[in-house]
Design a protein around this motif. Sequence first.
Motif, PDB file in Angstrom:
ATOM      1  N   GLU A   4       0.833  -1.212   0.000  1.00 61.65           N
ATOM      2  CA  GLU A   4       0.000   0.000   0.000  1.00 61.65           C
ATOM      3  C   GLU A   4       0.867   1.261   0.000  1.00 61.65           C
ATOM      4  O   GLU A   4       0.565   2.234  -0.696  1.00 61.65           O
ATOM      5  CB  GLU A   4      -0.950   0.011   1.203  1.00 61.65           C
ATOM      6  N   GLU A   5       1.967   1.244   0.776  1.00 60.86           N
ATOM      7  CA  GLU A   5       2.876   2.398   0.810  1.00 60.86           C
ATOM      8  C   GLU A   5       3.580   2.586  -0.526  1.00 60.86           C
ATOM      9  O   GLU A   5       3.758   3.716  -0.994  1.00 60.86           O
ATOM     10  CB  GLU A   5       3.891   2.230   1.933  1.00 60.86           C
ATOM     11  N   LEU A   6       3.976   1.485  -1.147  1.00 60.24           N
ATOM     12  CA  LEU A   6       4.621   1.563  -2.457  1.00 60.24           C
ATOM     13  C   LEU A   6       3.661   2.111  -3.511  1.00 60.24           C
ATOM     14  O   LEU A   6       4.037   2.958  -4.329  1.00 60.24           O
ATOM     15  CB  LEU A   6       5.147   0.192  -2.869  1.00 60.24           C
ATOM     16  N   GLU A   7       2.424   1.629  -3.481  1.00 58.63           N
ATOM     17  CA  GLU A   7       1.429   2.129  -4.430  1.00 58.63           C
ATOM     18  C   GLU A   7       1.151   3.615  -4.190  1.00 58.63           C
ATOM     19  O   GLU A   7       1.002   4.378  -5.151  1.00 58.63           O
ATOM     20  CB  GLU A   7       0.151   1.313  -4.342  1.00 58.63           C
ATOM     21  N   ALA A   8       1.103   4.031  -2.933  1.00 65.90           N
ATOM     22  CA  ALA A   8       0.892   5.452  -2.622  1.00 65.90           C
ATOM     23  C   ALA A   8       2.068   6.293  -3.117  1.00 65.90           C
ATOM     24  O   ALA A   8       1.877   7.394  -3.654  1.00 65.90           O
ATOM     25  CB  ALA A   8       0.686   5.639  -1.123  1.00 65.90           C
ATOM     26  N   ALA A   9       3.285   5.777  -2.970  1.00 67.01           N
ATOM     27  CA  ALA A   9       4.469   6.487  -3.469  1.00 67.01           C
ATOM     28  C   ALA A   9       4.400   6.644  -4.987  1.00 67.01           C
ATOM     29  O   ALA A   9       4.683   7.721  -5.529  1.00 67.01           O
ATOM     30  CB  ALA A   9       5.740   5.749  -3.056  1.00 67.01           C
ATOM     31  N   ALA A  10       4.006   5.584  -5.673  1.00 73.15           N
ATOM     32  CA  ALA A  10       3.894   5.633  -7.137  1.00 73.15           C
ATOM     33  C   ALA A  10       2.819   6.629  -7.571  1.00 73.15           C
ATOM     34  O   ALA A  10       3.032   7.422  -8.495  1.00 73.15           O
ATOM     35  CB  ALA A  10       3.586   4.238  -7.682  1.00 73.15           C
ATOM     36  N   ARG A  11       1.687   6.614  -6.903  1.00 70.56           N
ATOM     37  CA  ARG A  11       0.617   7.564  -7.241  1.00 70.56           C
ATOM     38  C   ARG A  11       1.049   9.004  -6.942  1.00 70.56           C
ATOM     39  O   ARG A  11       0.734   9.929  -7.698  1.00 70.56           O
ATOM     40  CB  ARG A  11      -0.663   7.215  -6.486  1.00 70.56           C
ATOM     41  N   GLY A  12       1.789   9.191  -5.866  1.00 70.96           N
ATOM     42  CA  GLY A  12       2.304  10.519  -5.543  1.00 70.96           C
ATOM     43  C   GLY A  12       3.286  11.018  -6.588  1.00 70.96           C
ATOM     44  O   GLY A  12       3.315  12.207  -6.919  1.00 70.96           O
ATOM     45  N   TRP A  13       4.097  10.104  -7.109  1.00 62.99           N
ATOM     46  CA  TRP A  13       5.054  10.456  -8.159  1.00 62.99           C
ATOM     47  C   TRP A  13       4.320  10.902  -9.427  1.00 62.99           C
ATOM     48  O   TRP A  13       4.655  11.926 -10.022  1.00 62.99           O
ATOM     49  CB  TRP A  13       5.948   9.236  -8.426  1.00 62.99           C
ATOM     50  N   ILE A  14       3.295  10.149  -9.820  1.00 64.21           N
ATOM     51  CA  ILE A  14       2.480  10.519 -10.990  1.00 64.21           C
ATOM     52  C   ILE A  14       1.836  11.892 -10.761  1.00 64.21           C
ATOM     53  O   ILE A  14       1.855  12.764 -11.642  1.00 64.21           O
ATOM     54  CB  ILE A  14       1.393   9.449 -11.267  1.00 64.21           C
ATOM     55  N   ALA A  15       1.276  12.108  -9.582  1.00 64.82           N
ATOM     56  CA  ALA A  15       0.616  13.385  -9.267  1.00 64.82           C
ATOM     57  C   ALA A  15       1.611  14.542  -9.322  1.00 64.82           C
ATOM     58  O   ALA A  15       1.275  15.637  -9.808  1.00 64.82           O
ATOM     59  CB  ALA A  15      -0.049  13.315  -7.898  1.00 64.82           C
ATOM     60  N   ALA A  16       2.830  14.320  -8.836  1.00 65.30           N
ATOM     61  CA  ALA A  16       3.847  15.378  -8.878  1.00 65.30           C
ATOM     62  C   ALA A  16       4.156  15.769 -10.321  1.00 65.30           C
ATOM     63  O   ALA A  16       4.241  16.958 -10.652  1.00 65.30           O
ATOM     64  CB  ALA A  16       5.113  14.917  -8.155  1.00 65.30           C
ATOM     65  N   TRP A  17       4.317  14.775 -11.187  1.00 70.91           N
ATOM     66  CA  TRP A  17       4.561  15.084 -12.597  1.00 70.91           C
ATOM     67  C   TRP A  17       3.375  15.823 -13.211  1.00 70.91           C
ATOM     68  O   TRP A  17       3.559  16.800 -13.943  1.00 70.91           O
ATOM     69  CB  TRP A  17       4.859  13.804 -13.388  1.00 70.91           C
ATOM     70  N   ASN A  18       2.185  15.382 -12.916  1.00 70.74           N
ATOM     71  CA  ASN A  18       1.004  16.022 -13.512  1.00 70.74           C
ATOM     72  C   ASN A  18       0.793  17.439 -12.990  1.00 70.74           C
ATOM     73  O   ASN A  18       0.129  18.239 -13.645  1.00 70.74           O
ATOM     74  CB  ASN A  18      -0.234  15.153 -13.297  1.00 70.74           C
TER      75      ASN A  18
END
Length: 121
Positions: A4-18
């Motif tokens: 869950e933490e890894l998935e949240a990190a990945a989603r946060g990375w996508i959001a930062a780029w967007n």
Amino acid sequence: MTTEELEAAARGWIAAWNSHDLEAILAHYADAIVFQTPTAVARWGRADGVLRGKDELRRHFARGLELSPALHFELEQIFTGPDGYAVLYRRENGNRVIDTVELDGDGRAVRGRALYAGKQA
């Protein structure tokens, strides 16, 4: 980190780029990041495509944001492992990309690689 933490990190990375927020993007990377991408070959003439350190990454990502003012990542899938994650996403230009990320103990990327389905400048 948990799945869950890894998935949240990945989603946060996508959001930062967007968000197009360079500092928010760079917050996902350790100072000693080693990142390999074909765009380093195209932009900086690095035959191995490797960027070392956050300063080189900052310059590279800033150039990428300049070249793609409409940049947007559409997340397709997250893959997790014991020490990191990979994301499969589609860019605004239709190109599909896989980014692999190895994390340190603080949850920041220490090693990464971008793989493109098509040519990317």
